[in-house]
Design an enzyme around this catalytic site. Sequence first.
Site, PDB file in Angstrom:
ATOM      1  N   GLU A 192      -2.089  -6.996   8.137  1.00 41.81           N
ATOM      2  CA  GLU A 192      -0.705  -6.818   8.586  1.00 41.81           C
ATOM      3  C   GLU A 192      -0.443  -7.572   9.880  1.00 41.81           C
ATOM      4  OE1 GLU A 192       2.280  -6.636   8.091  1.00 41.81           O
ATOM      5  OE2 GLU A 192       2.897  -4.552   7.850  1.00 41.81           O
ATOM      6  N   HIS A 194       0.826  -1.209   0.000  1.00 44.70           N
ATOM      7  CA  HIS A 194       0.000   0.000   0.000  1.00 44.70           C
ATOM      8  C   HIS A 194       0.860   1.259   0.000  1.00 44.70           C
ATOM      9  CE1 HIS A 194       0.835   1.039   4.177  1.00 44.70           C
ATOM     10  NE2 HIS A 194       0.650  -0.238   4.491  1.00 44.70           N
TER      11      HIS A 194
END
Length: 197
Positions: free
Chosen positions: A79, A9
Amino acid sequence: MGDLLLVRHGETEWSVSGQHTSWTDLPLTAHGEEQAKSLAPLLTGRPFCLALTSPLHRAARTAELAGVSGAVPEPDLHEWDYGAYEGVTTVEIHRSRPTWDLWTDGVPPGPDSHPGESPEEIGRRADRVLARVDAALQNCGGDAVLVAHGHFLRVLTARRLGLPPADGRLFQLATGTISRLSTEHGRPVIAEWNVRA
């Protein structure tokens, strides 16, 4: 068999400051949005038989801006759960634990819903994602793309290459980049890493 593309990202405030960011769902910075948009030409024209994104906004927004249409949220792409180190920088951690290393020491538990994860736990999540990727790649003529987070994608890369999860430490991964895992003579290889437009 197609390739596996990994998209980290775009930049967030905490990726700039170095704060560990797992469940804190920060938006992309203006620069992070530009990073994501700049990836579109690198992805345009590639047929994807599987497009998955982390359920967190920063990854989903990156997928959207990069033109990865139809990406499906996959909880296993979340994550690393940093437990009590959420929002804390490595520099701050080293003040009380000078030799601390995420890859070997893990993290202390955080709130009840965020107990933290070890490299081995992340490795198991990565293996589940890779099994899904392999099943898709066996049955289509395209590639697969995953839009997710730095530490998770580093562990996934290690697992793809047959390495232990902690060897993800060997693969530095910048925000707003694409990396490509492929095969050579039937073995998994890194074909491109940290590519920017």
